[in-house]
Design a protein around this motif. Structure first.
Motif, PDB file in Angstrom:
ATOM      1  N   VAL A 124      -5.786 -38.552  14.989  1.00  0.00           N
ATOM      2  CA  VAL A 124      -7.094 -38.424  14.351  1.00  0.00           C
ATOM      3  C   VAL A 124      -7.697 -37.040  14.549  1.00  0.00           C
ATOM      4  N   GLN A 125      -7.562 -36.464  15.736  1.00  0.00           N
ATOM      5  CA  GLN A 125      -8.182 -35.176  16.035  1.00  0.00           C
ATOM      6  C   GLN A 125      -7.311 -33.972  15.650  1.00  0.00           C
ATOM      7  N   ASN A 126      -6.149 -34.199  15.084  1.00  0.00           N
ATOM      8  CA  ASN A 126      -5.247 -33.101  14.728  1.00  0.00           C
ATOM      9  C   ASN A 126      -5.581 -32.601  13.319  1.00  0.00           C
ATOM     10  N   TYR A 127      -6.721 -31.962  13.188  1.00  0.00           N
ATOM     11  CA  TYR A 127      -7.218 -31.526  11.884  1.00  0.00           C
ATOM     12  C   TYR A 127      -6.289 -30.573  11.148  1.00  0.00           C
ATOM     13  N   PRO A 128      -5.646 -29.618  11.835  1.00  0.00           N
ATOM     14  CA  PRO A 128      -4.723 -28.742  11.093  1.00  0.00           C
ATOM     15  C   PRO A 128      -3.594 -29.524  10.409  1.00  0.00           C
ATOM     16  N   SER A 129      -3.117 -30.594  11.057  1.00  0.00           N
ATOM     17  CA  SER A 129      -2.045 -31.382  10.422  1.00  0.00           C
ATOM     18  C   SER A 129      -2.573 -32.111   9.193  1.00  0.00           C
ATOM     19  N   HIS A 130      -3.826 -32.585   9.243  1.00  0.00           N
ATOM     20  CA  HIS A 130      -4.394 -33.284   8.089  1.00  0.00           C
ATOM     21  C   HIS A 130      -4.398 -32.359   6.868  1.00  0.00           C
TER      22      HIS A 130
END
Length: 141
Positions: free
Chosen positions: A116-122
């Motif tokens: 959830v907190q891995n924004y770059p992967s999103h």
């Protein structure tokens, strides 16, 4: 840098453990990972890899299955590229190799989970054409 992409032989699966441990902040011991990977390679699991020469720098586990909502599908698992190799276009190249590989095997869809907190992967996966379909839940017994 002589970058290459390949599928790791089941007998060499433990070579991915250092990268899996980095991905998960060493939360799972090497001994437990060895046991789990020994089982996984018998359960429709394969692992794609990126090498810089002989050095393993990226991995993506692949679970092959058939799902009622998506047909023949591959679920990517523990996708990781070592820190020093990020932001160089390798992720995009790696995904293209994976898309080509699974399509040749006759699979129509690819899905994955990301923290959830891995924004770059999103952002990366959305740029690759992935859509968010729901939440992934986990309960330990």
């Amino acid at each position: 840098m002589p970058i290459s992409f390949k599928i790791i032989e089941p007998s060499q699966i433990n070579s991915i453990i250092p990268l899996v441990q980095k991905l998960n902040n060493h939360k799972v011991t090497e001994a437990v990972l060895k046991q789990r990977f020994a089982e996984m390679v018998t359960q429709n699991y394969e692992c794609a890899a990126i090498y810089d020469g002989e050095k393993l720098i990226g991995i993506a586990g692949m679970w092959f299955c058939t799902r009622h909502y998506s047909g023949r599908s591959v679920e990517l698992d523990h996708v990781f590229i070592d820190d020093g190799y990020r932001k160089k276009g390798l992720g995009k190249q790696f995904m293209k190799c994976i898309y080509d590989y699974v399509a040749l095997k006759g699979y129509q869809t690819i899905e994955l989970n990301t923290y959830v907190q891995n924004y770059p992967s999103h952002k990366f996966y959305m740029n690759e054409g992935f859509e968010i379909l729901g939440y992934h839940f986990l309960k330990k017994l």
